[in-house]
Motif scaffolding. Structure first.
Motif, PDB file in Angstrom:
ATOM      1  N   ASP A 155       0.851  -1.192   0.000  1.00  0.00           N
ATOM      2  CA  ASP A 155       0.000   0.000   0.000  1.00  0.00           C
ATOM      3  C   ASP A 155       0.889   1.245   0.000  1.00  0.00           C
ATOM      4  OD1 ASP A 155      -2.033   1.837   0.168  1.00  0.00           O
ATOM      5  OD2 ASP A 155      -2.679   1.291   2.197  1.00  0.00           O
ATOM      6  N   LEU A 157       0.695   4.328  -1.319  1.00  0.00           N
ATOM      7  CA  LEU A 157       0.079   5.617  -0.996  1.00  0.00           C
ATOM      8  C   LEU A 157      -0.411   5.645   0.450  1.00  0.00           C
ATOM      9  CD1 LEU A 157      -1.869   6.494  -4.264  1.00  0.00           C
ATOM     10  CD2 LEU A 157      -0.109   7.871  -3.165  1.00  0.00           C
ATOM     11  N   MET A 160       2.517   6.348   2.624  1.00  0.00           N
ATOM     12  CA  MET A 160       2.877   7.767   2.581  1.00  0.00           C
ATOM     13  C   MET A 160       1.997   8.569   3.532  1.00  0.00           C
ATOM     14  SD  MET A 160       2.652  10.422  -0.664  1.00  0.00           S
ATOM     15  CE  MET A 160       0.838  10.517  -0.576  1.00  0.00           C
ATOM     16  N   TRP A 161       0.693   8.325   3.508  1.00  0.00           N
ATOM     17  CA  TRP A 161      -0.211   9.071   4.387  1.00  0.00           C
ATOM     18  C   TRP A 161      -0.007   8.713   5.846  1.00  0.00           C
ATOM     19  CZ3 TRP A 161      -1.646  13.237   2.416  1.00  0.00           C
ATOM     20  CH2 TRP A 161      -2.035  13.341   1.088  1.00  0.00           C
ATOM     21  N   ARG A 181      -4.060  16.342   2.418  1.00  0.00           N
ATOM     22  CA  ARG A 181      -4.771  15.200   1.843  1.00  0.00           C
ATOM     23  C   ARG A 181      -5.886  15.687   0.911  1.00  0.00           C
ATOM     24  NH1 ARG A 181      -5.559   9.616   3.534  1.00  0.00           N
ATOM     25  NH2 ARG A 181      -4.234  10.019   5.340  1.00  0.00           N
ATOM     26  N   LEU A 227       5.717   3.971  -5.065  1.00  0.00           N
ATOM     27  CA  LEU A 227       4.880   5.147  -4.847  1.00  0.00           C
ATOM     28  C   LEU A 227       4.403   5.709  -6.181  1.00  0.00           C
ATOM     29  CD1 LEU A 227       3.636   7.117  -2.852  1.00  0.00           C
ATOM     30  CD2 LEU A 227       5.805   8.379  -2.825  1.00  0.00           C
ATOM     31  N   GLY A 230       1.668   3.568  -7.509  1.00  0.00           N
ATOM     32  CA  GLY A 230       0.405   3.830  -6.826  1.00  0.00           C
ATOM     33  C   GLY A 230      -0.306   5.037  -7.396  1.00  0.00           C
ATOM     34  N   VAL A 231       0.456   6.092  -7.705  1.00  0.00           N
ATOM     35  CA  VAL A 231      -0.142   7.300  -8.275  1.00  0.00           C
ATOM     36  C   VAL A 231      -0.638   7.034  -9.699  1.00  0.00           C
ATOM     37  CG1 VAL A 231       0.295   9.679  -8.978  1.00  0.00           C
ATOM     38  CG2 VAL A 231       1.235   8.828  -6.821  1.00  0.00           C
ATOM     39  N   GLU A 234      -3.922   5.318  -9.493  1.00  0.00           N
ATOM     40  CA  GLU A 234      -4.987   6.233  -9.093  1.00  0.00           C
ATOM     41  C   GLU A 234      -5.396   7.151 -10.240  1.00  0.00           C
ATOM     42  OE1 GLU A 234      -6.794   6.624  -6.280  1.00  0.00           O
ATOM     43  OE2 GLU A 234      -5.929   4.760  -5.523  1.00  0.00           O
ATOM     44  N   PRO A 316       3.356  13.905  -0.502  1.00  0.00           N
ATOM     45  CA  PRO A 316       2.299  14.473  -1.347  1.00  0.00           C
ATOM     46  C   PRO A 316       2.770  15.623  -2.225  1.00  0.00           C
ATOM     47  CG  PRO A 316       1.483  14.095   0.884  1.00  0.00           C
ATOM     48  CD  PRO A 316       2.962  13.845   0.924  1.00  0.00           C
ATOM     49  N   MET A 319       4.497  14.149  -5.169  1.00  0.00           N
ATOM     50  CA  MET A 319       3.554  13.404  -5.989  1.00  0.00           C
ATOM     51  C   MET A 319       2.597  14.332  -6.741  1.00  0.00           C
ATOM     52  SD  MET A 319       4.558  10.342  -5.909  1.00  0.00           S
ATOM     53  CE  MET A 319       6.212  11.086  -5.811  1.00  0.00           C
TER      54      MET A 319
END
Length: 331
Positions: A155, A157, A160-161, A181, A227, A230-231, A234, A316, A319
């Motif tokens: 996971d 992303l 990262m959060w 966010r 990462l 993941g972006v 999305e 973020p 990204m």
């Protein structure tokens, strides 16, 4: 180890961000009341990636970061670190945030200088779990340490959060983290819309970086668990590396290893995008300029180099820079 490389990984060879999307303003007073400078704030306790509870006198103000992702988190949250590992390297490879002048360089990311750290009167040191054996324990002899994971392919992303939220808890900047966010979700939505309007929804994309060691060229694919992967997911894009048989990715950063011949396994309709930096030779336009295998690839002529200094392992802010670059490349 070269300055831009991710932390040392046993399965990888060491190697290898535009206006900042993050912010460097001072946090609001109600977000960060200070700790080590005589503050009357109540103590707070956080649990780091080791499952270890770290109690601080109050929200941390004087902080240092040993890895560039945590440095980016801090500055994005409005906390200027007192100490940063490899300041020159950070400023070369991560343009999403700006460090204040006079920040102290604390040495390498994997093994910071204990003597330098001891002089900074720090509330806490933020570090990742990618350091040389014994380094965390040495730092903890004088200063609390909060550890965040470098990454997690399960996971990327979400990790990262989680990292950002942990740093925000320790610095009293949770409201700012929530705002980040919201801004990121908006950037993703805008990016998906732009890609759909450009007819690029679902397109095959292979993102990579590369380096030369001696006469050999090594290419690092960014897999689904990175990462970047993941972006891309999305944004509704298809990671072309996932269809390459036999390509393996490390469990932390989701990076693979291949060579020029390995690129022949990518689909013909692949959009090939990569990151480089003017501080090093561009492998694809310089080193491989006369390589017959590279020049025979159907996507070679349309390859897109992304803007320098978007940190592929950042937060973020980086990204959001990456999302902008994706939209530009696909338009």
């Amino acid at each position: 180890m070269r300055s831009r490389s991710v932390p040392a990984l046993a399965t990888l060879v060491a190697l290898a961000a535009l206006t900042a999307c993050g912010t460097t303003e001072d946090p609001a007073e109600d977000e960060n009341t200070g700790s080590g400078s005589g503050s009357s704030a109540a103590p707070l306790t956080v649990t780091d990636a080791r499952g270890k509870e770290i109690t601080l006198d109050g929200p941390a103000v004087r902080v240092a970061g040993t890895e560039w992702n945590v440095v980016e988190y801090l500055v994005s949250l409005g906390i200027q670190p007192v100490g940063v590992s490899d300041v020159e390297g950070f400023e070369t490879w991560d343009s999403s945030v700006q460090l204040d002048e006079g920040v102290t360089d604390i040495g390498t990311r994997g093994e910071p200088s204990m003597d330098t750290l001891a002089t900074l009167d720090l509330d806490v040191v933020f570090a990742t779990d990618e350091m040389v054996d014994g380094a965390l324990e040495q730092i903890e002899e004088n200063t609390p340490v909060i550890v965040v994971p470098g990454g997690d392919v399960a996971d990327p992303l979400g990790t990262m959060w989680d990292n950002l939220d942990l740093v925000a808890q320790a610095t009293g900047t949770e409201d700012r983290a929530a705002g980040m966010r919201d801004a990121f979700d908006e950037a993703l939505a805008d990016g998906r819309t732009a890609l759909a309007e450009a007819g690029a929804e679902g397109a095959n994309v292979a993102f990579a970086d590369a380096y030369q060691a001696g006469e050999a060229v090594s290419i690092r694919p960014f897999g689904e668990g990175s990462l970047i992967g993941g972006v891309l997911a999305e944004l509704g894009l298809t990671n072309a590396w996932s269809g390459v048989e036999g390509l393996e990715f490390d469990p932390v950063y989701g990076l693979g290893q291949t060579d020029v011949e390995g690129l022949t396994a990518l689909p013909d309709d692949t959009a090939f995008w990569y990151i480089a930096n003017d501080s090093e030779p561009d492998v694809f336009t310089e080193v491989l300029a006369d390589n017959s295998v590279w020049n025979s690839l159907p996507f070679a002529a349309d390859t897109v180099r992304f803007p320098d200094a978007i940190w592929m392992f950042g937060g973020p802010a980086s990204m959001e820079q990456f999302i902008d670059a994706v939209v530009d490349a696909a338009s």
